[in-house]
Design a protein around this motif. Structure first.
Motif, mmCIF file in Angstrom:
data_model
loop_
_atom_site.group_PDB
_atom_site.id
_atom_site.type_symbol
_atom_site.label_atom_id
_atom_site.label_comp_id
_atom_site.label_asym_id
_atom_site.label_seq_id
_atom_site.Cartn_x
_atom_site.Cartn_y
_atom_site.Cartn_z
ATOM 1 N N SER A 30 0.730 -1.024 0.103
ATOM 2 C CA SER A 30 0.231 -0.112 -0.020
ATOM 3 C C SER A 30 0.914 1.433 0.039
ATOM 4 C CB SER A 30 -1.022 -0.068 1.343
ATOM 5 O OG SER A 30 -1.728 -1.132 1.242
ATOM 6 N N LEU B 275 -8.868 0.876 4.942
ATOM 7 C CA LEU B 275 -8.404 2.308 4.610
ATOM 8 C C LEU B 275 -9.114 3.621 5.216
ATOM 9 C CD1 LEU B 275 -7.292 2.442 0.852
ATOM 10 C CD2 LEU B 275 -5.650 2.184 2.889
ATOM 11 N N SER C 204 -7.677 8.245 2.185
ATOM 12 C CA SER C 204 -6.806 7.015 1.384
ATOM 13 C C SER C 204 -7.658 6.505 0.525
ATOM 14 C CB SER C 204 -6.279 6.310 2.394
ATOM 15 O OG SER C 204 -5.327 6.956 3.287
ATOM 16 N N ILE D 180 -1.253 4.574 0.082
ATOM 17 C CA ILE D 180 -1.329 5.382 1.251
ATOM 18 C C ILE D 180 0.176 6.160 1.377
ATOM 19 C CG2 ILE D 180 -2.534 3.545 2.628
ATOM 20 C CD1 ILE D 180 -0.138 2.769 3.720
ATOM 21 N N GLU E 293 -2.474 5.482 7.731
ATOM 22 C CA GLU E 293 -3.671 5.403 7.043
ATOM 23 C C GLU E 293 -4.456 4.003 6.988
ATOM 24 O OE1 GLU E 293 -3.061 7.559 3.385
ATOM 25 O OE2 GLU E 293 -1.631 8.917 4.515
#
Length: 288
Positions: free
Chosen positions: A75, A105, A109, A81, A86
């Motif tokens: 991520s 999330l 985000s 992110i 996040e």
């Protein structure tokens, strides 16, 4: 992080997590006609789906280990992110056909992810698609400013320690590794995977969960040093990348532009300095 085990029937049956390495009976053939039956090990490779707030984003073939680290590192390195906080939760759901990573999330985000998916979905059937895709490869990367020096002795120590730390690869001989070493060359984190990108993503996620400052040490990878590996390293904030293989020209160019110190063809007795040598102490200076 939650992990669920068998509980329901049907196509979505949840099963136990598969092993990372599987013992198998194989026959070793000699070119002289002789053969030997032996017990060996093969690395498992499973589809891993990354699902953000209920929306499936990607399916990767990966080793079924350290999957929360993988979710968090992927991520971050893919720009979904910008900071670890996040991601509010990761749920690991092993199914008969693969593993689902349900990633919760934060709203801001998730909004960025939906905008990104909307933009990509619109790039179809037009002459600009190729241009857009090529431009997407040249990602906007942060500049690495840290000037902490790492001695050759520290790099040597990390390279010497890495083979013994690759516990899965010792069994199956088919997994890549990405490791974080501190300024003295002590390995603090090692992650393995059949995919080289996955191994690095797992390391990035593990470093974030452990609260490690990437700028305080360096990263070592056992795989080919492609441009994606350089990009992920820079985004994670490692100032130095040590690769046992050679880089591509594009990888070297991106590393130079981002301010990343790149060492390649690293062995226990030597390494090739490719970019930004100012962070490497070459005058016999040892760790303090």
């Amino acid at each position: 992080m939650q992990q669920k085990l068998p509980q329901q029937a049907g196509d979505d049956t949840l099963v136990a997590m598969p092993p990372v390495v599987v013992p198998v009976k194989l026959r070793q053939l000699g070119f002289d006609g002789a053969h030997l039956d032996r017990l060996d090990c093969l690395a498992e490779e499973v589809p891993v789906a990354l699902v953000y707030n209920g929306i499936s984003h990607a399916v990767m073939m990966a080793s079924p280990a350290h999957l929360e680290d993988f979710a968090r590192g992927f991520s971050l390195s893919e720009g979904i992110i910008e900071k670890a906080g996040e991601i509010r939760d990761v749920e690991i759901l092993p199914h008969a056909k693969g593993i689902e990573l349900k990633i919760d999330l934060a709203p801001e985000s998730f909004w960025r992810l939906k905008e990104r998916r909307r933009t990509i979905a619109g790039r179809t059937g037009c002459g600009l698609c190729g241009l857009d895709s090529l431009e997407a490869v040249a990602r906007d990367l942060p500049k690495i400013d840290g000037q902490q020096k790492i001695s050759l002795h520290a790099i040597e120590r990390a390279l010497q320690a890495l083979p013994a730390a690759q516990v899965f690869n010792q069994q199956a001989h088919a997994l890549h590794a990405a490791a974080y070493a501190d300024a003295a060359g002590t390995l603090l984190l090692v992650r393995e995977d059949v995919g080289r990108h996955n191994a690095l993503d797992k390391l990035v996620g593990a470093a974030g969960r452990a609260g490690i400052d990437p700028a305080s040490g360096f990263c070592v990878i056992t795989s080919r040093c492609s441009v994606e590996m350089v990009q992920k390293t820079v985004i994670a904030g490692f100032p130095i990348l040590v690769s046992v293989s050679a880089p591509t020209q594009m990888a070297a160019k991106v590393a130079d532009e981002a301010g990343l110190t790149l060492l390649a063809l690293a062995r226990e007795d030597s390494a090739l300095i490719v970019t930004h040598p100012q962070r490497i102490a070459t005058s016999g200076e040892h760790d303090k």
